[in-house]
Design an enzyme around this catalytic site. Structure first.
Site, PDB file in Angstrom:
ATOM      1  N   TYR A 116       1.016  -1.040  -0.012  1.00  0.00           N
ATOM      2  CA  TYR A 116       0.149   0.080   0.106  1.00  0.00           C
ATOM      3  C   TYR A 116       1.028   1.319   0.011  1.00  0.00           C
ATOM      4  O   TYR A 116       2.131   0.863   0.141  1.00  0.00           O
ATOM      5  CB  TYR A 116      -0.831   0.011   1.248  1.00  0.00           C
ATOM      6  CG  TYR A 116      -0.363   0.347   2.497  1.00  0.00           C
ATOM      7  CD1 TYR A 116       0.613  -0.706   3.150  1.00  0.00           C
ATOM      8  CD2 TYR A 116      -0.649   1.562   3.226  1.00  0.00           C
ATOM      9  CE1 TYR A 116       0.940  -0.394   4.473  1.00  0.00           C
ATOM     10  CE2 TYR A 116       0.002   1.936   4.504  1.00  0.00           C
ATOM     11  CZ  TYR A 116       0.856   0.978   5.083  1.00  0.00           C
ATOM     12  OH  TYR A 116       1.309   1.093   6.234  1.00  0.00           O
ATOM     13  N   LEU A 171      11.107   1.382   7.030  1.00  0.00           N
ATOM     14  CA  LEU A 171      10.533   1.728   5.713  1.00  0.00           C
ATOM     15  C   LEU A 171      11.264   2.782   5.334  1.00  0.00           C
ATOM     16  O   LEU A 171      11.620   3.994   6.256  1.00  0.00           O
ATOM     17  CB  LEU A 171       8.952   2.116   6.212  1.00  0.00           C
ATOM     18  CG  LEU A 171       8.416   2.394   4.572  1.00  0.00           C
ATOM     19  CD1 LEU A 171       8.016   1.002   3.943  1.00  0.00           C
ATOM     20  CD2 LEU A 171       6.974   3.157   4.881  1.00  0.00           C
ATOM     21  N   LYS A 202       6.446  -1.997   1.919  1.00  0.00           N
ATOM     22  CA  LYS A 202       5.307  -1.508   2.557  1.00  0.00           C
ATOM     23  C   LYS A 202       4.089  -2.461   2.382  1.00  0.00           C
ATOM     24  O   LYS A 202       3.331  -2.065   1.387  1.00  0.00           O
ATOM     25  CB  LYS A 202       5.077  -0.012   2.023  1.00  0.00           C
ATOM     26  CG  LYS A 202       4.144   0.781   2.795  1.00  0.00           C
ATOM     27  CD  LYS A 202       3.942   2.233   2.413  1.00  0.00           C
ATOM     28  CE  LYS A 202       3.115   3.103   3.081  1.00  0.00           C
ATOM     29  NZ  LYS A 202       3.176   3.212   4.518  1.00  0.00           N
ATOM     30  N   ARG A 261       8.057   4.131  -4.535  1.00  0.00           N
ATOM     31  CA  ARG A 261       8.099   3.315  -3.409  1.00  0.00           C
ATOM     32  C   ARG A 261       7.286   2.136  -3.785  1.00  0.00           C
ATOM     33  O   ARG A 261       7.368   0.835  -3.438  1.00  0.00           O
ATOM     34  CB  ARG A 261       7.869   3.946  -2.078  1.00  0.00           C
ATOM     35  CG  ARG A 261       7.989   2.878  -1.139  1.00  0.00           C
ATOM     36  CD  ARG A 261       7.973   3.529   0.270  1.00  0.00           C
ATOM     37  NE  ARG A 261       6.906   4.176   0.514  1.00  0.00           N
ATOM     38  CZ  ARG A 261       6.777   5.013   1.597  1.00  0.00           C
ATOM     39  NH1 ARG A 261       7.703   5.179   2.416  1.00  0.00           N
ATOM     40  NH2 ARG A 261       5.390   5.502   1.749  1.00  0.00           N
ATOM     41  N   GLU A 318      12.137   2.407  14.251  1.00  0.00           N
ATOM     42  CA  GLU A 318      11.462   3.117  13.870  1.00  0.00           C
ATOM     43  C   GLU A 318      10.111   3.187  14.722  1.00  0.00           C
ATOM     44  O   GLU A 318      10.057   2.546  15.628  1.00  0.00           O
ATOM     45  CB  GLU A 318      10.968   3.180  12.199  1.00  0.00           C
ATOM     46  CG  GLU A 318      10.392   1.774  12.123  1.00  0.00           C
ATOM     47  CD  GLU A 318      10.156   1.623  10.476  1.00  0.00           C
ATOM     48  OE1 GLU A 318      10.164   2.554   9.652  1.00  0.00           O
ATOM     49  OE2 GLU A 318       9.828   0.403  10.066  1.00  0.00           O
ATOM     50  N   ARG A 328      -7.922 -20.705  -1.336  1.00  0.00           N
ATOM     51  CA  ARG A 328      -6.955 -20.448  -0.627  1.00  0.00           C
ATOM     52  C   ARG A 328      -5.775 -21.370  -0.800  1.00  0.00           C
ATOM     53  O   ARG A 328      -6.017 -22.759  -0.553  1.00  0.00           O
ATOM     54  CB  ARG A 328      -7.427 -20.753   0.730  1.00  0.00           C
ATOM     55  CG  ARG A 328      -6.432 -20.180   1.928  1.00  0.00           C
ATOM     56  CD  ARG A 328      -6.753 -20.081   3.505  1.00  0.00           C
ATOM     57  NE  ARG A 328      -5.791 -19.977   4.314  1.00  0.00           N
ATOM     58  CZ  ARG A 328      -4.982 -20.651   4.899  1.00  0.00           C
ATOM     59  NH1 ARG A 328      -5.227 -22.004   4.418  1.00  0.00           N
ATOM     60  NH2 ARG A 328      -4.019 -20.101   5.643  1.00  0.00           N
TER      61      ARG A 328
HETATM   62  N1  PMP Z   1       7.735   3.545   8.842  1.00  0.00           N
HETATM   63  C1  PMP Z   1       6.655   3.091   8.957  1.00  0.00           C
HETATM   64  C2  PMP Z   1       6.609   1.552   9.513  1.00  0.00           C
HETATM   65  C3  PMP Z   1       5.542   3.377   8.313  1.00  0.00           C
HETATM   66  O1  PMP Z   1       4.218   2.632   8.377  1.00  0.00           O
HETATM   67  C4  PMP Z   1       5.634   4.499   7.744  1.00  0.00           C
HETATM   68  C5  PMP Z   1       4.217   5.365   7.218  1.00  0.00           C
HETATM   69  N2  PMP Z   1       3.622   4.814   6.147  1.00  0.00           N
HETATM   70  C6  PMP Z   1       6.770   5.473   7.865  1.00  0.00           C
HETATM   71  C7  PMP Z   1       7.761   4.822   8.138  1.00  0.00           C
HETATM   72  C8  PMP Z   1       6.859   6.847   7.178  1.00  0.00           C
HETATM   73  O2  PMP Z   1       6.873   6.622   5.963  1.00  0.00           O
HETATM   74  P1  PMP Z   1       6.212   7.809   4.965  1.00  0.00           P
HETATM   75  O3  PMP Z   1       7.023   9.161   5.478  1.00  0.00           O
HETATM   76  O4  PMP Z   1       6.455   7.605   3.723  1.00  0.00           O
HETATM   77  O5  PMP Z   1       4.708   8.044   5.069  1.00  0.00           O
END
Ligand code: PMP
Length: 286
Positions: free
Chosen positions: A33, A206, A149, A52, A181, A101
């Protein structure tokens, strides 16, 4: 208001939208997503998010040909149809719905599922930005491809709920003694020399689109940046801390595991970065 959403080529009222119960995102979290923010009815960093998306699809071998112009038009049409001025557009692509499935991927003729919907939210005027966040730390027990993602967000959702039970606004995740993070954002601290410290890019985090933009803003403010991991103990002694994401921009962090950061109020660097990020991205929105 009843939203108009997009499902596999059609714009439909949200209560008429449907996907198969055999969709692999539903059965296996086999989907990716993106969330793109909207300010003044325009998209922030659309091309970064689409780049991305392409990477996430490629890493998982989901065969969805990304047509940037077509996706831009769908985003814009949803903004128009929903009179969206400020908020987000959520986009999800899954590997599609096979006949049964089955852990094995379906044959190539199974088409990926694509869904987009809008979410209205006040992004610029934000109580969280003014107040700052309290965060609580948790072990990072996600799978080790956090650079993709995926819609596999259960652990992030669990820790956010656990953080709320502790009276915190969000969770910071810790792997081998160092912060990776936030539950849905990238994490930063500022040291006594005003150096911004954030974990380096790897499969453990991410690669935030906002992270990239914020590091550019930091360079414009002549702030030094160190891309390296830091511990909760180091963060608790920092002058400032903050998080970034597409839907929060920059939120200051004022408390980590009960310890006040600096004076326990939003710090000037986080505030300034937020201001210049909003100014620059508002001007560059498409
Ligand atoms: N880390 C994670 C785990 C996230 O879910 C997000 C939000 N999508 C981010 C970092 C920040 O990414 P972005 O700045 O692209 O929204």
């Amino acid at each position: 208001m009843m939203r108009t959403v997009y499902v596999n080529g059609n714009y439909v009222p949200e209560n008429e939208a449907s996907v198969s119960i055999f969709d692999r995102a539903f059965l296996f979290a086999d989907g990716v997503y993106e969330v793109t923010s909207v300010l003044d009815g325009k998209l922030i960093d659309f091309h970064g998010h689409i780049a991305r998306l392409e990477r996430s699809l490629k890493e998982l071998g989901i065969n969805y040909p990304v047509d940037k112009d077509a996706l831009l038009e769908i985003h814009r049409e949803l903004i128009r149809k929903n009179d969206l001025v400020e908020g987000m557009i959520y986009l999800q692509v899954s590997r599609g719905a096979a006949a049964d499935r089955d852990f094995m991927f379906p044959s190539a003729d199974v088409k990926p599922t694509i869904v987009l919907f809008t979410q209205s939210k006040s992004l610029v005027k934000s109580p969280a930005a003014e107040r700052g966040l309290k965060v609580a730390s948790f072990p990072d027990q996600r799978w080790r491809r956090c650079d993709i993602k995926t819609v596999q967000l259960l652990y992030s959702s669990l820790v956010k709920n656990e953080a709320a039970k502790k009276g915190a606004d969000d969770a910071w995740l810790v792997l081998d003694g160092k912060v990776t993070e936030g539950s849905s954002n990238n994490a930063y601290i500022v040291d006594e020399n005003n150096t911004i410290i954030t974990r380096e890019l790897s499969n453990d985090i991410l690669h935030g689109i906002t992270r990239k933009a914020i590091l550019q803003c930091a360079a414009e403010l002549d702030l030094k940046v160190e891309e390296r991991a830091f511990s909760i103990a180091e963060a608790q002694k920092a002058k400032e801390a903050f998080i970034t994401s597409a839907s929060s921009f920059v939120y200051p962090v004022i408390e980590i595991d009960g310890a006040k950061i600096g004076d326990g109020v939003p710090g000037p660097i986080a505030k300034r970065l937020r201001e210049i990020y909003i100014e620059a991205n508002r001007a560059a929105a498409i």
